[in-house]
Write an enzyme that holds these catalytic residues in place. Structure first.
Site, mmCIF file in Angstrom:
data_model
loop_
_atom_site.group_PDB
_atom_site.id
_atom_site.type_symbol
_atom_site.label_atom_id
_atom_site.label_comp_id
_atom_site.label_asym_id
_atom_site.label_seq_id
_atom_site.Cartn_x
_atom_site.Cartn_y
_atom_site.Cartn_z
ATOM 1 N N GLY A 189 45.731 49.363 39.356
ATOM 2 C CA GLY A 189 45.016 49.275 40.628
ATOM 3 C C GLY A 189 45.883 48.655 41.719
ATOM 4 O O GLY A 189 47.120 48.673 41.639
ATOM 5 N N LYS B 279 46.545 39.088 33.844
ATOM 6 C CA LYS B 279 47.028 37.712 34.039
ATOM 7 C C LYS B 279 48.475 37.737 34.522
ATOM 8 O O LYS B 279 49.337 38.337 33.865
ATOM 9 C CB LYS B 279 47.024 36.963 32.715
ATOM 10 C CG LYS B 279 45.667 36.590 32.198
ATOM 11 C CD LYS B 279 45.840 35.763 30.940
ATOM 12 C CE LYS B 279 44.556 35.763 30.149
ATOM 13 N NZ LYS B 279 44.682 35.108 28.867
ATOM 14 N N ARG C 209 33.554 45.702 42.674
ATOM 15 C CA ARG C 209 34.214 44.709 43.535
ATOM 16 C C ARG C 209 33.598 44.712 44.935
ATOM 17 O O ARG C 209 32.405 44.572 45.072
ATOM 18 C CB ARG C 209 35.728 44.960 43.595
ATOM 19 C CG ARG C 209 36.446 44.436 42.390
ATOM 20 C CD ARG C 209 37.867 44.083 42.675
ATOM 21 N NE ARG C 209 38.604 45.174 43.296
ATOM 22 C CZ ARG C 209 39.892 45.114 43.564
ATOM 23 N NH1 ARG C 209 40.580 44.036 43.276
ATOM 24 N NH2 ARG C 209 40.515 46.137 44.116
ATOM 25 N N ARG D 238 33.148 50.445 31.879
ATOM 26 C CA ARG D 238 34.587 50.684 31.730
ATOM 27 C C ARG D 238 34.966 51.192 30.354
ATOM 28 O O ARG D 238 36.075 51.691 30.165
ATOM 29 C CB ARG D 238 35.352 49.383 31.987
ATOM 30 C CG ARG D 238 35.408 49.033 33.407
ATOM 31 C CD ARG D 238 36.465 48.065 33.823
ATOM 32 N NE ARG D 238 37.139 47.265 32.864
ATOM 33 C CZ ARG D 238 37.522 46.002 33.092
ATOM 34 N NH1 ARG D 238 37.214 45.428 34.223
ATOM 35 N NH2 ARG D 238 38.200 45.342 32.194
ATOM 36 N N ILE E 229 37.878 51.920 38.286
ATOM 37 C CA ILE E 229 36.510 52.467 38.286
ATOM 38 C C ILE E 229 35.867 52.249 39.656
ATOM 39 O O ILE E 229 34.882 52.887 39.975
ATOM 40 C CB ILE E 229 35.612 51.825 37.195
ATOM 41 C CG1 ILE E 229 35.430 50.311 37.434
ATOM 42 C CG2 ILE E 229 36.149 52.113 35.803
ATOM 43 C CD1 ILE E 229 34.273 49.713 36.655
ATOM 44 N N ASP E 230 36.425 51.334 40.461
ATOM 45 C CA ASP E 230 35.784 50.973 41.737
ATOM 46 C C ASP E 230 35.970 52.027 42.826
ATOM 47 O O ASP E 230 35.262 52.003 43.827
ATOM 48 C CB ASP E 230 36.365 49.640 42.248
ATOM 49 C CG ASP E 230 36.247 48.532 41.216
ATOM 50 O OD1 ASP E 230 35.280 48.546 40.444
ATOM 51 O OD2 ASP E 230 37.138 47.663 41.181
HETATM 52 O O1 F6P Z 1 38.239 46.407 39.198
HETATM 53 C C1 F6P Z 1 37.529 46.810 38.081
HETATM 54 C C2 F6P Z 1 36.490 45.788 37.686
HETATM 55 O O2 F6P Z 1 35.784 46.294 36.591
HETATM 56 C C3 F6P Z 1 35.554 45.368 38.815
HETATM 57 O O3 F6P Z 1 34.573 46.325 39.070
HETATM 58 C C4 F6P Z 1 35.066 44.049 38.285
HETATM 59 O O4 F6P Z 1 34.660 43.184 39.336
HETATM 60 C C5 F6P Z 1 36.261 43.495 37.584
HETATM 61 O O5 F6P Z 1 37.115 44.575 37.285
HETATM 62 C C6 F6P Z 1 35.951 42.759 36.304
HETATM 63 O O6 F6P Z 1 37.123 42.197 35.810
HETATM 64 P P1 F6P Z 1 37.252 41.533 34.370
HETATM 65 O O7 F6P Z 1 37.443 42.632 33.372
HETATM 66 O O8 F6P Z 1 38.437 40.660 34.488
HETATM 67 O O9 F6P Z 1 35.979 40.792 34.087
#
Ligand code: F6P
Length: 370
Positions: free
Chosen positions: A123, A82, A192, A297, A147-148
Site C-alpha cells: 500500500g 512494522k 481507514r 481481508r 482492501i481500502d
Molecule cells: O489498510 C488495510 C486495513 O485493513 C485497514 O482497513 C485497517 O484499518 C487496517 O488495515 C488494520 O490493520 P491491522 O491489520 O494492523 O490491524
C-alpha cells in the site's frame, strides 16, 4: 543465498497488511518470468525483513511453488507492517525502542544476492519505501494493494472487491436476524479514512444507513431514518459504518498503538460508539453491533480480484524487462499502465460526496447521515 546460476534475479516482497490477491500477483510474476530463459524470481520473507534478518530468509519462487496459489488469501511470503529498512526497530540498553536506517545495507545485500530489480507489492507505506529506494538508485517497481481502495493513481486495487463481497454477505446475514428480532444492527467495516467498503456494501446489501468518513454524520438524521423503519415496536434497520466515520464537529475514533514501527493510529470501535450515542439521544430500540474486522481481508479472493492481481503481476514483470523503474503498476480502465511512484503516493482516493455512486445510494433511500 549467493547467485551461482548467473540468472538475472527479480526479488518480490509483500509489505503492509495482507490483502486477497497477493498470491495471484506473485504467481503471475513467476509465471511470466518463466517465459524468459534468463530470469529467476526470489521472494523475501515478511517484506524486507527476509533480506535484513540474520540469517536471511529468501526463497526461490518457481512454477511449482506458485502452482494454484492464486485462489489462496494471504501471502505465501509473509508480510509485516512494522518498521522497514528506513526505520528498523531497535531496542536500546535501557529497553527503549528506537529505529535505524538500514537502507544502504539493504542495497548492498541486494547486490550481493544478484538482484537486478525489486517488485514491491504494498500500500501507500510500502510504495513510499519503493520511492525512497528508487531515489537511492535501486531498481524498484511498485504494485499497489489495499482492501481500502484509497490509492488515487489506480482505478481499483485488488482485494477491494473481496472485502466488499464479505461486507455485503454480512449485511445480508444481519438483515434476517435483525428482521426476526426487530433490532437495529450496526455493522462496522474497514477502509481507514475512505468509505469505499462501507458505501459499496450498503448499496449491494440494501442497508438503511451508510456512514462514511467523507460525509460527517448528524445523529438526528440517523435517528429519523431508524424511526422511519419502525412501525411501533416492529421493524428493523441496518447501519453500515466505516471505521473512519465521524460525527459533524466530532473526531475519528482511534486507539494509540505503542508497538514499535506500527502505525500509531489504530482505527476501530465506531459501531459501539454510535450505539452509545444513539442510546444517549433517546433511541430505545434493541441495538447490536457487529465488527467485521479482518474477515474482510482473509480467505479466497473473488474472481475479479484474481484477474486484476494477475494483470498487475504480469505487467510488473514486463516493466522489469522494460526497465521502467521508479514506476508503479496501475489500472486505468481498460488498460494496465505504469505511473511514476511520485504521482502514485501523492494523493489518496476518497469517496466524492457528489459522485454518481453517492447519488445512487441516496436514490435508493440510503441515509448518508446528512
Ligand atoms: O489498510 C488495510 C486495513 O485493513 C485497514 O482497513 C485497517 O484499518 C487496517 O488495515 C488494520 O490493520 P491491522 O491489520 O494492523 O490491524
Amino acid at each position: 543465498m549467493k547467485n551461482r546460476n548467473m540468472k538475472k534475479r527479480v526479488l518480490v516482497a509483500t509489505g503492509g497488511g495482507d490483502c486477497p490477491g497477493l498470491n495471484a500477483v506473485i504467481r503471475a510474476i513467476v509465471n511470466r518470468a518463466g517465459k524468459e530463459k534468463d530470469w529467476e524470481v526470489i521472494g523475501s520473507i515478511n517484506a524486507f525483513d527476509g533480506i535484513l534478518n540474520e540469517p536471511q530468509e529468501i526463497v526461490v519462487l518457481d512454477d511449482k511453488k506458485v502452482a494454484g496459489i492464486h485462489i489462496r488469501g494471504g501471502t505465501i511470503i509473509g508480510t509485516t507492517n512494522k518498521g522497514g529498512p528506513f526505520a528498523w526497530p531497535i531496542k536500546d540498553n535501557e529497553g527503549n525502542w528506537t529505529s535505524a536506517d538500514r537502507s544502504d545495507e539493504m542495497i548492498r545485500r541486494l547486490q550481493y544476492l544478484g538482484v537486478e530489480a525489486v517488485i514491491n507489492i504494498g500500500g501507500d507505506g510500502s510504495q513510499k519505501i519503493s520511492k525512497m529506494f528508487h531515489e537511492k538508485g535501486a531498481n524498484f517497481i511498485g504494485v499497489p494493494k489495499t482492501i481500502d481502495n484509497d490509492l488515487s493513481a489506480t482505478d481499483f486495487t485488488f482485494g477491494f472487491q473481496t472485502a466488499v463481497q464479505e461486507a455485503t454477505t454480512a449485511v445480508d446475514k444481519l438483515v434476517t436476524t435483525a428482521a426476526s428480532h426487530n433490532r437495529v444492527f450496526v455493522l462496522e467495516v474497514m477502509g481507514r479514512y475512505a468509505g469505499w467498503i462501507a458505501l459499496n456494501a450498503a448499496i449491494a446489501g440494501g442497508a438503511d444507513v451508510a456512514l462514511i468518513p467523507e460525509i460527517p454524520y448528524d445523529l438526528n438524521r440517523v435517528v429519523d431514518k431508524i424511526d422511519s423503519r419502525f412501525d411501533g415496536d416492529r421493524g428493523f434497520a441496518i447501519i453500515v459504518i466505516a471505521e473512519g466515520a465521524k460525527p459533524v464537529n466530532g473526531d475519528i475514533h482511534f486507539k494509540e498503538s505503542n508497538e514499535v514501527g506500527y502505525n500509531k493510529v489504530r482505527l476501530g470501535g465506531v459501531a459501539t460508539k454510535l450505539i452509545n450515542e444513539l442510546k444517549e439521544i433517546g433511541v430505545k430500540t434493541d441495538m447490536r453491533e457487529t465488527v467485521l474486522g479482518h474477515l474482510q481481508r482473509g480467505g479466497t479472493p473473488t474472481a475479479y480480484d484474481r484477474i486484476l492481481a494477475t494483470q498487475f503481476g504480469v505487467k510488473a514483470f514486463e516493466m522489469v524487462l522494460e526497465k521502467k523503474f521508479g514506476q508503479m503498476v496501475a489500472y486505468h480502465h481498460p488498460n494496465i499502465v505504469s505511473v511514476p511512484l511520485e504521482e502514485a503516493i501523492s494523493q489518496y482516493n476518497f469517496v466524492n460526496p457528489g459522485s454518481d455512486l453517492v447519488k445512487a445510494a441516496r436514490g435508493v433511500g440510503i441515509c448518508l447521515g446528512d
